[in-house]
Scaffold this active site. Structure first.
Site, mmCIF file in Angstrom:
data_model
loop_
_atom_site.group_PDB
_atom_site.id
_atom_site.type_symbol
_atom_site.label_atom_id
_atom_site.label_comp_id
_atom_site.label_asym_id
_atom_site.label_seq_id
_atom_site.Cartn_x
_atom_site.Cartn_y
_atom_site.Cartn_z
ATOM 1 N N HIS A 138 -4.817 -10.523 -1.872
ATOM 2 C CA HIS A 138 -4.732 -10.754 -0.427
ATOM 3 C C HIS A 138 -3.577 -11.685 -0.133
ATOM 4 O O HIS A 138 -3.283 -12.573 -0.950
ATOM 5 C CB HIS A 138 -6.048 -11.362 0.095
ATOM 6 C CG HIS A 138 -6.203 -11.225 1.572
ATOM 7 N ND1 HIS A 138 -5.704 -12.168 2.450
ATOM 8 C CD2 HIS A 138 -6.745 -10.242 2.327
ATOM 9 C CE1 HIS A 138 -5.959 -11.762 3.683
ATOM 10 N NE2 HIS A 138 -6.590 -10.601 3.641
ATOM 11 N N GLU A 146 -11.934 -4.745 1.030
ATOM 12 C CA GLU A 146 -11.957 -3.285 0.930
ATOM 13 C C GLU A 146 -12.839 -2.781 -0.209
ATOM 14 O O GLU A 146 -13.316 -1.650 -0.167
ATOM 15 C CB GLU A 146 -10.538 -2.738 0.733
ATOM 16 C CG GLU A 146 -9.536 -3.208 1.751
ATOM 17 C CD GLU A 146 -9.775 -2.653 3.139
ATOM 18 O OE1 GLU A 146 -10.907 -2.195 3.406
ATOM 19 O OE2 GLU A 146 -8.852 -2.696 3.951
HETATM 20 N N1 COA Z 1 -3.308 -5.286 -8.348
HETATM 21 C C1 COA Z 1 -2.373 -5.673 -9.234
HETATM 22 N N2 COA Z 1 -1.423 -6.593 -8.952
HETATM 23 C C2 COA Z 1 -1.423 -7.112 -7.720
HETATM 24 C C3 COA Z 1 -2.369 -6.762 -6.746
HETATM 25 C C4 COA Z 1 -3.340 -5.812 -7.104
HETATM 26 N N3 COA Z 1 -4.283 -5.412 -6.246
HETATM 27 N N4 COA Z 1 -2.119 -7.448 -5.616
HETATM 28 C C5 COA Z 1 -1.052 -8.214 -5.858
HETATM 29 N N5 COA Z 1 -0.626 -8.015 -7.129
HETATM 30 C C6 COA Z 1 0.484 -8.661 -7.803
HETATM 31 C C7 COA Z 1 1.804 -8.008 -7.462
HETATM 32 O O1 COA Z 1 2.107 -6.945 -8.329
HETATM 33 C C8 COA Z 1 2.751 -9.172 -7.618
HETATM 34 O O2 COA Z 1 2.980 -9.382 -8.995
HETATM 35 P P1 COA Z 1 4.440 -9.736 -9.556
HETATM 36 O O3 COA Z 1 4.783 -11.064 -8.905
HETATM 37 O O4 COA Z 1 4.238 -9.814 -11.026
HETATM 38 O O5 COA Z 1 5.331 -8.621 -9.097
HETATM 39 C C9 COA Z 1 1.944 -10.380 -7.132
HETATM 40 O O6 COA Z 1 0.576 -10.002 -7.306
HETATM 41 C C10 COA Z 1 2.180 -10.703 -5.667
HETATM 42 O O7 COA Z 1 2.116 -9.520 -4.916
HETATM 43 P P2 COA Z 1 2.642 -9.415 -3.413
HETATM 44 O O8 COA Z 1 2.774 -7.971 -3.047
HETATM 45 O O9 COA Z 1 3.839 -10.303 -3.238
HETATM 46 O O10 COA Z 1 1.466 -10.100 -2.625
HETATM 47 P P3 COA Z 1 1.103 -9.869 -1.112
HETATM 48 O O11 COA Z 1 0.443 -11.105 -0.659
HETATM 49 O O12 COA Z 1 2.275 -9.419 -0.337
HETATM 50 O O13 COA Z 1 0.071 -8.650 -1.214
HETATM 51 C C11 COA Z 1 -1.681 -7.172 -0.827
HETATM 52 C C12 COA Z 1 -1.154 -8.600 -0.628
HETATM 53 C C13 COA Z 1 -3.031 -7.024 -0.164
HETATM 54 C C14 COA Z 1 -0.713 -6.191 -0.161
HETATM 55 C C15 COA Z 1 -1.792 -6.867 -2.348
HETATM 56 O O14 COA Z 1 -2.657 -7.782 -2.960
HETATM 57 C C16 COA Z 1 -2.210 -5.422 -2.643
HETATM 58 O O15 COA Z 1 -1.365 -4.528 -2.653
HETATM 59 N N6 COA Z 1 -3.549 -5.178 -2.887
HETATM 60 C C17 COA Z 1 -4.025 -3.835 -3.156
HETATM 61 C C18 COA Z 1 -4.257 -3.095 -1.858
HETATM 62 C C19 COA Z 1 -5.458 -3.617 -1.105
HETATM 63 O O16 COA Z 1 -6.528 -3.851 -1.654
HETATM 64 N N7 COA Z 1 -5.260 -3.779 0.212
HETATM 65 C C20 COA Z 1 -6.286 -4.256 1.113
HETATM 66 C C21 COA Z 1 -5.960 -5.642 1.585
HETATM 67 S S1 COA Z 1 -7.289 -6.359 2.493
#
Ligand code: COA
Length: 370
Positions: free
Chosen positions: A258, A313
């Protein structure tokens, strides 16, 4: 007159994804990512999670919208508006081209006219379950079911979906879901709604824009893929191998991580409890818990620098599956709940009356000097 060869620089600070940027003040909700708390207008999530969705709307709309001051007012206004929205379904459903369920919802919401006389915040809330249920039935080859204005919003949603009176426990579970996801600070879709509202484009345009933002798999599109993941894993002895291979391919595990929470998303626990109360929900929950535990262990090992916890989710998927929604409709059901927050934020933004127009920092080439 001489034209300067230099472009005036914009402020130096930029933050990709607007991370750690405060872009609005709101009285509506606060996400405390360090403590794992969600506060909605002065109440912690666990204080309101047993409220009816209608009571929550009274709270969200308080002092922002005229009318509907009691839960009964809201229930009655929503019931009438659902009946009005159903006329659109009858007229437009047969004309919907081949679209996914969330695209079909976007299509039907776009048919709500700004000249509509029902208060727009009420119509926006009422229309989503009417449209979403009809779209889900249409996808299964069934005719739409007309709403029953005397029912609560959650009960009528299930009634329109299944065409039969739902059980009390299913109504309770769906109601808990709608309340739990109704508002959540300045998430991407709510921000989109506020940007559009700030141009005075109106309630319907604002919430349609919000739906477009919600549709993405990084926001509201995740719960369907959570079930796909559980299906693909299949059995307990495959959990570690499947999750490890997925992470090795650089994929994200749906239902984890998140932007704000660095600890467990409090909504995950509310929904886990809701699905645990369902007699027939229990079967899949044991397997889901095993997947969750293994995923958290692997994420801690593979991504030690980023605390990644279960988000809303993961258990959303189980609740919505248990009460009978097809997974292709999950984003639309999310929209039905989040519409509570969207409408309140649009009303709040309209009251503020300030155009949202940030700057960008130009990093392209300078024009060549003449
Ligand atoms: N599975 C694996 N790795 C994950 C992850 C997940 N669900 N969520 C984040 N990461 C990792 C990324 O790969 C990244 O790693 P890196 O630095 O080695 O490249 C790091 O964590 C940071 O990710 P980032 O995209 O910068 O974080 P964010 O705060 O922008 O992302 C989300 C938030 C929700 C978009 C992200 O956690 C995600 O894609 N989750 C899966 C989709 C999901 O469940 N969405 C519903 C949200 S309520």
């Amino acid at each position: 007159m001489t034209i300067s060869s230099h472009i005036a620089p914009a402020p130096e600070t930029t933050s990709p994804g607007l991370e750690n940027t405060v872009a609005a003040e709101t009285i509506l909700s606060h996400v405390d990512g360090a403590a794992g708390r969600l506060i909605v207008r002065g109440y912690d999530l666990d204080q309101i999670s047993s409220w009816s969705f209608e009571a929550l709307l009274v709270l969200l709309w308080k002092d922002l919208a005229p009318g509907q001051v009691t839960e009964a007012d809201v229930q009655s206004a929503l019931g009438q508006a659902r009946a009005a929205a159903f006329h659109l379904v009858e007229r437009l459903l047969p004309t919907i081209p081949h679209l996914s369920q969330v695209e079909a919802l976007r299509f039907l919401l776009a048919a709500l006219a700004d000249s509509q006389t029902v208060p727009h915040h009420v119509m926006a809330i009422a229309a989503v379950p009417v449209f979403a249920a009809a779209i889900a039935r249409n996808a299964a080859g069934s005719a739409p079911v007309a709403p029953d204005a005397s029912l609560s919003h959650a009960e009528d949603f299930l009634f329109m979906l299944h065409g039969t009176r739902p059980s009390e426990e299913n109504v309770r579970a769906l109601n808990t879901y709608l309340v739990t996801v109704a508002d959540h600070g300045l998430n991407a879709s709510t921000f989109a709604a506020r940007v559009i509202a700030s141009t005075k484009a109106g309630m319907f345009s604002s919430v349609i824009g919000a739906l477009c933002a919600l549709k993405g798999p990084l926001h509201g599109g995740a719960p369907g893929p959570v079930l796909d993941m559980l299906d693909a894993i299949g059995s307990e002895d495959n959990i570690n191998a499947w999750l490890s291979a997925s992470l090795a391919r650089g994929e994200r595990l749906m239902g984890f991580g998140h932007r704000i929470y660095r600890v467990r998303d409090p909504r995950a626990d509310v929904l886990k409890q809701a699905v645990g109360l369902l007699r027939h929900g229990g079967g899949r929950i044991g397997f889901a818990e095993a997947v969750e535990a293994e995923a958290l262990a692997l994420l801690a090992e593979k991504k030690p620098l980023r605390p990644l916890q279960t988000n809303v989710e993961f258990y959303t998927a189980l609740v919505l599956e248990a009460v009978g929604f097809p997974r292709e409709s999950f984003t639309n059901v999310f929209a039905a709940g989040r519409m509570g927050g969207w409408t309140a934020h649009v009303l709040e933004q309209e009251r503020l009356g300030k155009l949202i127009r940030p700057q960008s920092r130009y990093v392209g080439p300078q024009p060549s000097q003449m």
